[in-house]
Scaffold this motif. Structure first.
Motif, mmCIF file in Angstrom:
data_model
loop_
_atom_site.group_PDB
_atom_site.id
_atom_site.type_symbol
_atom_site.label_atom_id
_atom_site.label_comp_id
_atom_site.label_asym_id
_atom_site.label_seq_id
_atom_site.Cartn_x
_atom_site.Cartn_y
_atom_site.Cartn_z
ATOM 1 N N ASP A 116 -17.349 -8.318 -0.463
ATOM 2 C CA ASP A 116 -16.100 -8.080 0.261
ATOM 3 C C ASP A 116 -16.106 -8.884 1.552
ATOM 4 O O ASP A 116 -17.076 -8.886 2.302
ATOM 5 C CB ASP A 116 -15.935 -6.595 0.581
ATOM 6 C CG ASP A 116 -14.484 -6.256 0.932
ATOM 7 O OD1 ASP A 116 -13.598 -7.065 0.588
ATOM 8 O OD2 ASP A 116 -14.245 -5.198 1.530
ATOM 9 N N GLN A 165 3.612 -6.111 -3.950
ATOM 10 C CA GLN A 165 2.544 -5.376 -3.263
ATOM 11 C C GLN A 165 2.432 -5.763 -1.796
ATOM 12 O O GLN A 165 2.232 -4.901 -0.933
ATOM 13 C CB GLN A 165 1.213 -5.612 -3.977
ATOM 14 C CG GLN A 165 1.135 -5.008 -5.367
ATOM 15 C CD GLN A 165 1.266 -3.502 -5.359
ATOM 16 O OE1 GLN A 165 0.455 -2.802 -4.739
ATOM 17 N NE2 GLN A 165 2.292 -2.983 -6.034
ATOM 18 N N PHE A 175 -11.863 -7.676 -1.839
ATOM 19 C CA PHE A 175 -11.837 -6.468 -2.669
ATOM 20 C C PHE A 175 -10.414 -5.937 -2.828
ATOM 21 O O PHE A 175 -10.064 -5.418 -3.894
ATOM 22 C CB PHE A 175 -12.751 -5.394 -2.075
ATOM 23 C CG PHE A 175 -14.216 -5.604 -2.385
ATOM 24 C CD1 PHE A 175 -14.666 -6.770 -3.014
ATOM 25 C CD2 PHE A 175 -15.165 -4.653 -2.037
ATOM 26 C CE1 PHE A 175 -16.007 -6.968 -3.299
ATOM 27 C CE2 PHE A 175 -16.506 -4.837 -2.316
ATOM 28 C CZ PHE A 175 -16.933 -6.002 -2.938
ATOM 29 N N GLU A 176 -9.591 -6.062 -1.790
ATOM 30 C CA GLU A 176 -8.187 -5.661 -1.919
ATOM 31 C C GLU A 176 -7.475 -6.520 -2.957
ATOM 32 O O GLU A 176 -6.675 -6.017 -3.753
ATOM 33 C CB GLU A 176 -7.479 -5.775 -0.561
ATOM 34 C CG GLU A 176 -7.877 -4.713 0.447
ATOM 35 C CD GLU A 176 -7.235 -4.930 1.805
ATOM 36 O OE1 GLU A 176 -7.572 -4.182 2.749
ATOM 37 O OE2 GLU A 176 -6.394 -5.855 1.940
ATOM 38 N N VAL A 178 -8.958 -8.135 -5.496
ATOM 39 C CA VAL A 178 -9.505 -7.791 -6.811
ATOM 40 C C VAL A 178 -8.842 -6.527 -7.343
ATOM 41 O O VAL A 178 -8.481 -6.438 -8.527
ATOM 42 C CB VAL A 178 -11.037 -7.610 -6.741
ATOM 43 C CG1 VAL A 178 -11.575 -7.014 -8.037
ATOM 44 C CG2 VAL A 178 -11.717 -8.947 -6.461
ATOM 45 N N GLU A 179 -8.660 -5.539 -6.467
ATOM 46 C CA GLU A 179 -8.012 -4.297 -6.896
ATOM 47 C C GLU A 179 -6.562 -4.554 -7.289
ATOM 48 O O GLU A 179 -6.047 -3.957 -8.245
ATOM 49 C CB GLU A 179 -8.089 -3.255 -5.765
ATOM 50 C CG GLU A 179 -7.623 -1.866 -6.150
ATOM 51 C CD GLU A 179 -8.442 -1.241 -7.276
ATOM 52 O OE1 GLU A 179 -7.910 -0.345 -7.964
ATOM 53 O OE2 GLU A 179 -9.608 -1.650 -7.471
ATOM 54 N N ARG A 182 -6.567 -5.911 -10.690
ATOM 55 C CA ARG A 182 -6.888 -4.861 -11.655
ATOM 56 C C ARG A 182 -5.633 -4.056 -12.017
ATOM 57 O O ARG A 182 -5.451 -3.646 -13.170
ATOM 58 C CB ARG A 182 -7.956 -3.939 -11.076
ATOM 59 C CG ARG A 182 -8.581 -2.988 -12.090
ATOM 60 C CD ARG A 182 -9.463 -1.956 -11.386
ATOM 61 N NE ARG A 182 -10.391 -2.555 -10.463
ATOM 62 C CZ ARG A 182 -11.582 -3.052 -10.797
ATOM 63 N NH1 ARG A 182 -11.958 -3.025 -12.066
ATOM 64 N NH2 ARG A 182 -12.375 -3.561 -9.881
ATOM 65 N N LYS A 183 -4.791 -3.836 -11.027
ATOM 66 C CA LYS A 183 -3.602 -2.996 -11.220
ATOM 67 C C LYS A 183 -2.377 -3.782 -11.692
ATOM 68 O O LYS A 183 -1.337 -3.196 -11.969
ATOM 69 C CB LYS A 183 -3.259 -2.289 -9.910
ATOM 70 C CG LYS A 183 -4.299 -1.275 -9.460
ATOM 71 C CD LYS A 183 -3.891 -0.651 -8.131
ATOM 72 C CE LYS A 183 -4.889 0.419 -7.678
ATOM 73 N NZ LYS A 183 -4.512 0.998 -6.359
#
Length: 300
Positions: A116, A165, A175-176, A178-179, A182-183
Motif C-alpha cells: 500500500d 466512484q 489498496f484503494e 485495488v479494492e 475488485r468491486k
C-alpha cells in the motif's frame, strides 16, 4: 534500502551471443540493479551503463570499487543521443524493459499492488502519475489507456465505474484502487495473474510514457552499433514485444542483402521467435515468466 541482489533476466541467453569474445564495448541501457552489467564485467568486457534511478547510481559506484572498466550515466535510455559518451559505437547493446527490484519495492514509487502506497507509479520523476490519471482523466481518456495499454476488454465499464466512484471519494492509495477494481464487476482477462495486473500496467505505461520512450530509443539506436554488433531487447508484455518485433522486421536485411527503404543498414534477426526463460530460471525468479528476448545483428 538498496537491494543489490537483483536477479538479471535471461543472463545466460544474453551471454550466449558473445560467448568466447573478449574486451567488447557493451552499452547497458537499463542498468537497474546492475545484474547484467556485473556479468559483462566478470567476462572482461567494458561496460557503459545508463539508468535514471538514484539507486542504480549507488550500485554502479559500488561496482566501480571492483571494476575499473565501467562508466555510468544517470539518464533515461531515450536520451541516448544527448549524452557525451566516451565510446561512440558499441559491440553489444542491451535494453531490458523490466523495472528493478529496487523500484518494485520502493513504496514512494508504488508499482506494486501488494504494497500500500500513495498512487504514483511514475519512476522517471515526471509530472504525470497514477493519482492524477485516476482522479482527473475524463472517461474517454481512462477508457483509452485501459483498452490500449491494459488490454482490458471491458475498459469502458471500468472507466465509468472509476468516474462514478471518484465523484464520491478521491482515490488516493494503491489498496484503494485495488479494492475499486475488485468491486468494479469487470471481467479481467486471466486467472493466471492477479486481477489488478492489467490496470496497474496501463497506469504505469501512461505515467512514464513507456511505449513512446521505447520508440524514441529505436529511432536512434542504430547510430551506436558497430558493424556486426548485437542489439538485444527484453520486453515484458505484448505491447512492448510487438514494437520490438516490428522494429527488427521493418529493418531486416533480406537474404539477397538488398537494403530496404533506401537505408544502408539493417539487421540479421537471430531470434525468429523470442527467447523465453527456462523452467530452471523461473524456479529461481518468477518475474522472468513474461520476459521475451529478441536479438538482431547489425549489418552495414
Amino acid at each position: 534500502m538498496i537491494n543489490n541482489q537483483h536477479i538479471p533476466i535471461m543472463e545466460n541467453e544474453i551471454l550466449s551471443f558473445i560467448d568466447g569474445k573478449r574486451n567488447l564495448s557493451i552499452l547497458d541501457c537499463t542498468f537497474g540493479g546492475g545484474g547484467h552489467s556485473k556479468r559483462f564485467l566478470e567476462s572482461g568486457h567494458f561496460v557503459t551503463a545508463i539508468d535514471q534511478d538514484d539507486s542504480s547510481l549507488i550500485i554502479a559506484n559500488e561496482l566501480k570499487k571492483n571494476y575499473s572498466n565501467i562508466i555510468f550515466y544517470k539518464s533515461n535510455f531515450k536520451n541516448l543521443d544527448s549524452l557525451d559518451l566516451t565510446i561512440k559505437k558499441f559491440n553489444f547493446i542491451l535494453l531490458d524493459l523490466g523495472y528493478s527490484s529496487n523500484q518494485l519495492e520502493d513504496s514512494k514509487i508504488g508499482l506494486s499492488f501488494k504494497i500500500d502506497s500513495n498512487l504514483n507509479m511514475n519512476y522517471l520523476g515526471g509530472d504525470l502519475n497514477a493519482h492524477r490519471i485516476i482522479n482527473y482523466y475524463d472517461k474517454d481518456e481512462l477508457q483509452r489507456i485501459f483498452n490500449v495499454y491494459g488490454e482490458i476488454n471491458q475498459a469502458e465499464k471500468l472507466a465509468n465505474f472509476i468516474v462514478n466512484q471518484r465523484s464520491q471519494k478521491q482515490i488516493n492509495t494503491n489498496f484503494e484502487f485495488v479494492e475499486l477494481l475488485r468491486k468494479s464487476g469487470v471481467n479481467f482477462r486471466s486467472k493466471k495473474i492477479h486481477f489488478a495486473t492489467q490496470a496497474f500496467q496501463a497506469l504505469r505505461i501512461e505515467s512514464n510514457s513507456e511505449l513512446e520512450n521505447l520508440m524514441t530509443f529505436l529511432r536512434k539506436v542504430h547510430d551506436y552499433l558497430e558493424i556486426n554488433a548485437y542489439l538485444a531487447i527484453i520486453s515484458f508484455h505484448s505491447l512492448e514485444d510487438r514494437i520490438v518485433k516490428n522494429y527488427f522486421r521493418d529493418n531486416k536485411i533480406k537474404k539477397n542483402k538488398d537494403f530496404q527503404n533506401n537505408k544502408n543498414w539493417g539487421y540479421e534477426i537471430l531470434t525468429k521467435k523470442p527467447l523465453i526463460a527456462t523452467k530452471l530460471e523461473l524456479l529461481k525468479n518468477s518475474r522472468a515468466r513474461s520476459a521475451k528476448l529478441r536479438v538482431g545483428r547489425f549489418i552495414n
